[in-house]
Design a protein around this motif. Structure first.
Motif, short mmCIF file in Angstrom:
data_model
loop_
_atom_site.label_atom_id
_atom_site.label_comp_id
_atom_site.label_asym_id
_atom_site.label_seq_id
_atom_site.Cartn_x
_atom_site.Cartn_y
_atom_site.Cartn_z
N TYR A 7 -9.42 4.64 7.35
CA TYR A 7 -8.87 6.02 6.46
C TYR A 7 -7.90 6.81 6.12
O TYR A 7 -7.25 6.83 5.13
N ASP A 20 -5.47 6.20 3.30
CA ASP A 20 -4.70 7.59 2.52
C ASP A 20 -3.33 7.78 2.21
O ASP A 20 -2.76 7.58 1.70
N THR A 54 -14.02 1.14 4.68
CA THR A 54 -12.69 1.03 3.89
C THR A 54 -12.20 0.61 2.70
O THR A 54 -11.52 1.58 2.49
N HIS A 102 -13.55 2.45 0.44
CA HIS A 102 -12.57 4.75 0.17
C HIS A 102 -10.94 3.95 -0.59
O HIS A 102 -10.95 5.01 -1.45
#
Ligand code: KIV
Ligand code: ZN
Length: 519
Positions: A79, A83, A125, A128
């Motif tokens: 993550y 991000d 993932t 995400h």
């Protein structure tokens, strides 16, 4: 017949820049990105945002500046990476997150994940990433050495989790054309949901088959080719953009696929990437090598004069090479210089830039009877050095049969002039010893290479050096009619780049040192 379109995904600034010593400065990355955008590249992989502050800034700025290309950043399967990648690419008109994980047995062993655990990681993932960005690319690294059933399973999971492009990397250049085509064809035929995504091919050149494997993958159904300018990349490099694009153009009869690339921009960007990466293009490299359009033998020259098609399957102009090459000389004026630079692809020079180039051109023309296109390109690609911490101010060398060979040198270091006199085993060694005395450092010289830009005894020499310091590698390049001056400048250029690297690199964050912590 309408041709199927193949998207060109350029990863010069990520996979290319990963090759040892090919580090580019921030300004150089922006410049290459602008050239890629202008030439019509569909997707630019601009870097690996979590790798360093420098990479993050470069990807963010490229995202802000790109006019037409989609801007993509790389992220490992965690993550934190994803991000950070989104933070950098989100400024783009069209952003993409590219996340990957090594799926082959050898790569699964590194994070020590079971097949099920890795499958779960892929689901989490990609989900995400897709929650952040509509355009998500997923890659099973080392796909060509991954068990077939597991590859299908992971690709299906990534598609269900929202990936819009599935990239199939031949990470170690292991596959061969027939296998490459079959792999993509069978994945599309087998994996549920495959028709809703684009399949991409990403080939490395360890067996010299990257371009052939990429084109075969397109035969098998891939509609995105990942490549780099000049085939830059780790080890033997990646598929070369210029090769796949020109192959599709020249052999449209058997490969009816189109791209958006303006091929006339190829030569300029190839030369620019060679200059900023420090990786010279081999003379006989397809499309962009110095000899790619040169004809030496009498039979070939005779044929060429009668009909160029006898020995050329594409025209030099198709890749942006000018047909004529009349040299300039010391009497040539500013207008002639501007016209020649326009011809060579430098068509947006401001008046003050032209003024600066003209001064350097005159200086060169005073030392060299004829200034050829290649001389001008070497001059244009010379780093201005304005922002460098280390600069060469003057150099006087004593060499010849009577030793000791000595170098008297003045350098400017962080704004202050310092001077020394050093001896060595030959003039180049004495010169490098002088630099070392003025700027002590532990970097090791790994490579020193000299080549002539053009012909004749007054030709400029291009010198490339490669230095290594604590695992960081940097290359430097310079050209001058004096080989020892070119050597000194190239050495100092490499040191300047190492200094930038020291500031920018965060050890432990690279693609090979895949860490699965920080999820
Ligand atoms: O070669 C490779 O597998 C890669 C991945 C990060 C896509 O470059
Ligand atoms: Zn790669």
């Amino acid at each position: 017949m309408t041709k199927d379109k193949v998207l060109i995904f350029d990863t010069t600034l990520r996979d290319g820049e990963q090759s040892p010593g090919a580090t580019m400065t921030h300004a150089e990355k922006l410049e290459i990105a602008e050239l890629l955008d202008e030439m019509g590249v569909d997707i630019i992989e601009a870097g690996f945002p979590i790798a360093s502050e420098g990479d993050f800034k470069a990807v963010s700025e490229i995202a802000r500046l790109a006019k037409t290309s989609t801007i993509c950043g790389l992220a490992r399967a965690n993550y934190k990476d994803i991000d950070r990648c989104w933070e950098a690419v989100k400024h783009a008109r069209s952003p993409r997150i590219h996340t990957f994980i090594g799926t082959s047995p050898l790569h699964r062993a590194i994070p020590n994940l079971t097949m099920d655990e890795m499958a779960q990681r892929i689901h989490d993932t990609v989900t995400h990433a897709r929650n952040l960005c509509e355009n998500v690319q997923w890659s099973p690294m080392d796909a060509t050495r991954t068990e077939w059933d597991y590859l299908c399973r992971t690709v299906e999971i990534a598609i269900k989790a929202g990936a819009t492009t599935i990239n199939i990397p031949d990470t170690v250049g292991y596959t061969a054309p027939v296998e490459s085509a079959d792999l993509i064809r069978n994945l599309i035929a087998t994996v549920p949901g495959a028709d809703d995504v684009i399949f991409a091919t990403h080939c490395h050149n360890d067996l010299g088959m990257a371009t052939a494997n990429s084109l075969a993958a397109v035969e098998g159904g891939a509609r995105q080719i990942e490549c780099t300018i000049n085939g830059l990349g780790e080890r033997a490099g990646n598929t070369a953009l210029e090769e796949v694009v020109m192959a599709l153009k020249v052999r449209g009869d058997i490969m009816p696929f189109s791209t958006e690339i303006d091929t006339t921009k190829i030569m300029n960007i190839s030369r620019r990437v060679a200059a900023v990466s420090g990786f010279a293009v081999q003379f006989n490299k397809a499309i962009v090598g110095k000899n790619a359009f040169a004809h030496e033998s009498g039979i070939h020259q005779d044929g060429m004069l009668k009909n160029a098609e006898t020995f050329e399957i594409m025209r030099p102009e198709d890749v942006g090479l000018s047909g004529t090459s009349l040299p300039l000389g010391k009497h040539s004026g500013r207008a002639a210089l501007r016209a020649k630079l326009n011809e060579l692809g430098f068509d947006d020079l401001a008046d003050n830039q032209l003024k600066d180039v003209f001064v350097r051109f005159k200086d060169l023309a005073d030392r060299k009877k004829e200034v050829f296109d290649d001389d001008l390109l070497a001059l244009m690609h010379q780093n201005s050095g304005d922002e460098d911490r280390l600069k060469l101010k003057s150099l006087r060398v004593v060499c010849g049969t009577e030793g000791p060979q000595t170098a008297d040198m003045v350098m400017e270091i962080d704004g202050a002039d310092v001077k020394t006199s050093a001896t060595g085993d030959g003039p180049v060694d004495a010169t490098f010893n002088a630099v070392k005395a003025l700027f002590p450092h532990g970097a090791r010289l790994q490579l020193y290479q000299v080549s002539a830009v053009t012909e004749g005894t007054d030709a400029q020499a291009t010198v490339s050096v490669r230095m290594e310091e604590e695992g960081r590698i940097a290359t430097g390049q310079s050209a001058d009619t004096d080989t020892v001056v070119a050597s000194a400048k190239a050495y100092i250029n490499a040191l300047n780049r190492l200094l930038v690297r020291r500031e920018e690199s965060a050890p432990g964050y690279d693609v090979k040192g895949v860490s699965y912590k920080d999820r």
